[in-house]
Design a protein around this motif. Structure first.
Motif, PDB file in Angstrom:
ATOM      1  N   ALA A  96      -4.578   7.092  -2.901  1.00  0.00           N
ATOM      2  CA  ALA A  96      -3.299   7.088  -3.169  1.00  0.00           C
ATOM      3  C   ALA A  96      -2.363   8.177  -3.008  1.00  0.00           C
ATOM      4  N   ASP A  97      -1.159   8.126  -2.965  1.00  0.00           N
ATOM      5  CA  ASP A  97      -0.297   9.198  -2.580  1.00  0.00           C
ATOM      6  C   ASP A  97       0.343   9.792  -4.018  1.00  0.00           C
ATOM      7  N   ASP A  98       0.499   8.691  -4.666  1.00  0.00           N
ATOM      8  CA  ASP A  98       1.154   9.012  -5.885  1.00  0.00           C
ATOM      9  C   ASP A  98       0.946   7.825  -6.965  1.00  0.00           C
ATOM     10  N   TYR A  99       1.474   8.136  -8.350  1.00  0.00           N
ATOM     11  CA  TYR A  99       0.923   7.077  -9.411  1.00  0.00           C
ATOM     12  C   TYR A  99       1.972   7.090 -10.735  1.00  0.00           C
ATOM     13  N   VAL A 100       2.472   5.595 -10.539  1.00  0.00           N
ATOM     14  CA  VAL A 100       3.597   5.737 -11.522  1.00  0.00           C
ATOM     15  C   VAL A 100       3.087   4.907 -12.709  1.00  0.00           C
ATOM     16  N   VAL A 101       3.604   5.100 -13.769  1.00  0.00           N
ATOM     17  CA  VAL A 101       2.966   4.396 -15.061  1.00  0.00           C
ATOM     18  C   VAL A 101       4.151   3.473 -15.535  1.00  0.00           C
ATOM     19  N   LYS A 102       3.518   2.421 -15.928  1.00  0.00           N
ATOM     20  CA  LYS A 102       4.550   1.202 -16.588  1.00  0.00           C
ATOM     21  C   LYS A 102       4.765   1.907 -18.138  1.00  0.00           C
ATOM     22  N   PRO A 103       5.970   1.559 -18.523  1.00  0.00           N
ATOM     23  CA  PRO A 103       7.377   1.256 -17.989  1.00  0.00           C
ATOM     24  C   PRO A 103       7.871   2.411 -17.415  1.00  0.00           C
ATOM     25  N   TYR A 104       8.386   2.386 -16.235  1.00  0.00           N
ATOM     26  CA  TYR A 104       9.043   3.389 -15.454  1.00  0.00           C
ATOM     27  C   TYR A 104      10.608   3.238 -15.166  1.00  0.00           C
ATOM     28  N   ASP A 105      11.004   4.199 -14.894  1.00  0.00           N
ATOM     29  CA  ASP A 105      12.620   4.445 -14.593  1.00  0.00           C
ATOM     30  C   ASP A 105      12.861   4.117 -13.308  1.00  0.00           C
ATOM     31  N   THR A 106      13.653   3.029 -12.935  1.00  0.00           N
ATOM     32  CA  THR A 106      13.757   2.621 -11.396  1.00  0.00           C
ATOM     33  C   THR A 106      14.430   3.887 -10.759  1.00  0.00           C
ATOM     34  N   GLY A 107      15.136   4.807 -11.084  1.00  0.00           N
ATOM     35  CA  GLY A 107      15.491   5.755 -10.176  1.00  0.00           C
ATOM     36  C   GLY A 107      14.442   6.779  -9.929  1.00  0.00           C
ATOM     37  N   GLU A 108      13.393   6.725 -11.040  1.00  0.00           N
ATOM     38  CA  GLU A 108      12.463   7.710 -10.738  1.00  0.00           C
ATOM     39  C   GLU A 108      11.424   7.139  -9.638  1.00  0.00           C
ATOM     40  N   LEU A 109      11.268   5.960  -9.845  1.00  0.00           N
ATOM     41  CA  LEU A 109      10.319   5.221  -8.700  1.00  0.00           C
ATOM     42  C   LEU A 109      10.898   5.288  -7.312  1.00  0.00           C
ATOM     43  N   LEU A 110      12.289   4.834  -7.213  1.00  0.00           N
ATOM     44  CA  LEU A 110      12.956   5.184  -6.033  1.00  0.00           C
ATOM     45  C   LEU A 110      12.749   6.613  -5.544  1.00  0.00           C
ATOM     46  N   ALA A 111      12.772   7.580  -6.362  1.00  0.00           N
ATOM     47  CA  ALA A 111      12.659   9.016  -5.803  1.00  0.00           C
ATOM     48  C   ALA A 111      11.232   9.242  -5.272  1.00  0.00           C
ATOM     49  N   ARG A 112      10.473   8.609  -6.069  1.00  0.00           N
ATOM     50  CA  ARG A 112       9.131   8.765  -5.667  1.00  0.00           C
ATOM     51  C   ARG A 112       8.718   8.355  -4.277  1.00  0.00           C
ATOM     52  N   ILE A 113       9.299   7.165  -4.035  1.00  0.00           N
ATOM     53  CA  ILE A 113       9.008   6.165  -2.818  1.00  0.00           C
ATOM     54  C   ILE A 113       9.534   7.030  -1.641  1.00  0.00           C
ATOM     55  N   HIS A 114      10.739   7.693  -1.799  1.00  0.00           N
ATOM     56  CA  HIS A 114      11.341   8.511  -0.705  1.00  0.00           C
ATOM     57  C   HIS A 114      10.643   9.786  -0.566  1.00  0.00           C
ATOM     58  N   ALA A 115       9.987  10.364  -1.709  1.00  0.00           N
ATOM     59  CA  ALA A 115       9.171  11.625  -1.594  1.00  0.00           C
ATOM     60  C   ALA A 115       7.922  11.322  -0.759  1.00  0.00           C
ATOM     61  N   VAL A 116       7.282  10.280  -0.919  1.00  0.00           N
ATOM     62  CA  VAL A 116       6.002  10.164  -0.198  1.00  0.00           C
ATOM     63  C   VAL A 116       6.388  10.009   1.175  1.00  0.00           C
ATOM     64  N   SER A 117       7.407   9.125   1.535  1.00  0.00           N
ATOM     65  CA  SER A 117       7.566   8.888   2.808  1.00  0.00           C
ATOM     66  C   SER A 117       8.159   9.879   3.501  1.00  0.00           C
ATOM     67  N   ARG A 118       8.954  10.860   2.707  1.00  0.00           N
ATOM     68  CA  ARG A 118       9.324  12.275   3.270  1.00  0.00           C
ATOM     69  C   ARG A 118       8.294  13.123   3.865  1.00  0.00           C
ATOM     70  N   ARG A 119       7.364  13.080   2.889  1.00  0.00           N
ATOM     71  CA  ARG A 119       6.112  13.938   3.170  1.00  0.00           C
ATOM     72  C   ARG A 119       5.519  13.510   4.300  1.00  0.00           C
ATOM     73  N   THR A 120       5.218  12.290   4.497  1.00  0.00           N
ATOM     74  CA  THR A 120       4.602  11.587   5.684  1.00  0.00           C
ATOM     75  C   THR A 120       5.374  11.914   7.088  1.00  0.00           C
ATOM     76  N   VAL A 121       6.769  11.785   6.796  1.00  0.00           N
ATOM     77  CA  VAL A 121       7.482  12.175   8.246  1.00  0.00           C
ATOM     78  C   VAL A 121       7.367  13.674   8.427  1.00  0.00           C
ATOM     79  N   HIS A 122       7.234  14.525   7.576  1.00  0.00           N
ATOM     80  CA  HIS A 122       7.259  15.944   7.808  1.00  0.00           C
ATOM     81  C   HIS A 122       5.770  16.209   8.538  1.00  0.00           C
ATOM     82  N   GLU A 123       4.966  15.651   7.721  1.00  0.00           N
ATOM     83  CA  GLU A 123       3.494  16.023   8.405  1.00  0.00           C
ATOM     84  C   GLU A 123       3.223  15.406   9.701  1.00  0.00           C
ATOM     85  N   ASP A 124       3.816  14.300  10.068  1.00  0.00           N
ATOM     86  CA  ASP A 124       3.328  13.413  11.174  1.00  0.00           C
ATOM     87  C   ASP A 124       4.659  12.898  11.806  1.00  0.00           C
ATOM     88  N   PRO A 125       5.592  13.907  12.160  1.00  0.00           N
ATOM     89  CA  PRO A 125       6.843  13.255  12.855  1.00  0.00           C
ATOM     90  C   PRO A 125       6.418  12.010  13.958  1.00  0.00           C
TER      91      PRO A 125
END
Length: 228
Positions: A96-125
């Motif tokens: 797993a690339d990240d781990y979110v515990v319920k209940p979670y803040d929607t804004g934080e979840l969105l940020a985590r989604i973008h963070a893992v996708s951003r890391r993937t883009v940077h590592e493997d353009p």
């Protein structure tokens, strides 16, 4: 971005899918581990992120995560009510690339989604994927880390670019100061607050758009997309 939501509760899935859709995601809902695995054939099926709930009816969520990782490198964010450290470590060890515990803040979840996708883009353009972000006259090239304003290059420091890219991948979402410090500076909030303020001020000046990054008093910052 295409996102695979693996969630057996239809009510939860419907509500979360609506939120994700409002933020530009193309959501596919899988109600079981088997549905999720089938959706990822072949080689990830073009999904940018898998949001995987661990409480599935047919298979253990950890087992599903392991199977996903064997067939694709698509980032996986586990979502669970289990908050103990051992459970988190087990999930990360399975790939797993990240781990979110319920209940979670929607804004934080969105940020985590973008963070893992951003890391993937940077590592493997890759070509053909989401490699550039447009904010009115501002264009952000993620793989090359270039920023232009009305076609002219803007020289940003490494941290200025990281800060702008973080906010820009989730426009309108408020990022807490502590969260930004953790993502961009990889450290805790203590003693780094003034540094963040200076970088925000510098970005506003260099981009000549003071209203682009809005201060949310007592919380943090969010990016406001300029009107067309």
């Amino acid at each position: 971005m295409r996102l695979l939501l693996v969630e057996d509760d239809n009510h939860v899935a419907a509500a979360l899918s609506a939120v994700l859709a409002r933020h530009g995601f193309d959501v596919t809902h899988a109600r079981s581990g088997e549905e999720a695995l089938q959706a990822l054939v072949p080689d990830g099926a073009g999904f940018g992120v898998v949001l995987l709930d661990l409480g599935l009816p047919d298979q253990d969520g950890y087992e599903v995560c392991g199977k996903i990782r064997k067939r694709t490198s698509t980032p996986v964010i586990m979502v669970t009510a289990r908050s103990d450290v051992r459970s988190r470590i087990h999930g990360l060890n399975l790939g797993a690339d990240d781990y979110v515990v319920k209940p979670y803040d929607t804004g934080e979840l969105l940020a985590r989604i973008h963070a893992v996708s951003r890391r993937t883009v940077h590592e493997d353009p890759v070509t053909g994927g989401e490699s550039a972000l447009h904010l009115g006259p501002v264009r952000i090239e993620l793989p090359t880390r270039q920023v232009t304003l009305d076609g002219s290059a803007i020289q940003l420091t490494r941290k200025e670019f990281d800060l702008l890219a973080l906010l820009a991948q989730c426009p309108g979402v408020v990022f807490r100061r502590e969260q930004i410090i953790s993502e961009v500076w990889r450290t805790s909030w203590e003693g780094t607050g003034r540094t963040l303020e200076v970088h925000v001020a510098s970005l506003r000046a260099k981009l000549r758009m003071p209203a682009l990054i809005e201060t949310v008093r007592g919380v943090g910052y969010r990016l406001v997309v300029p009107a067309a």
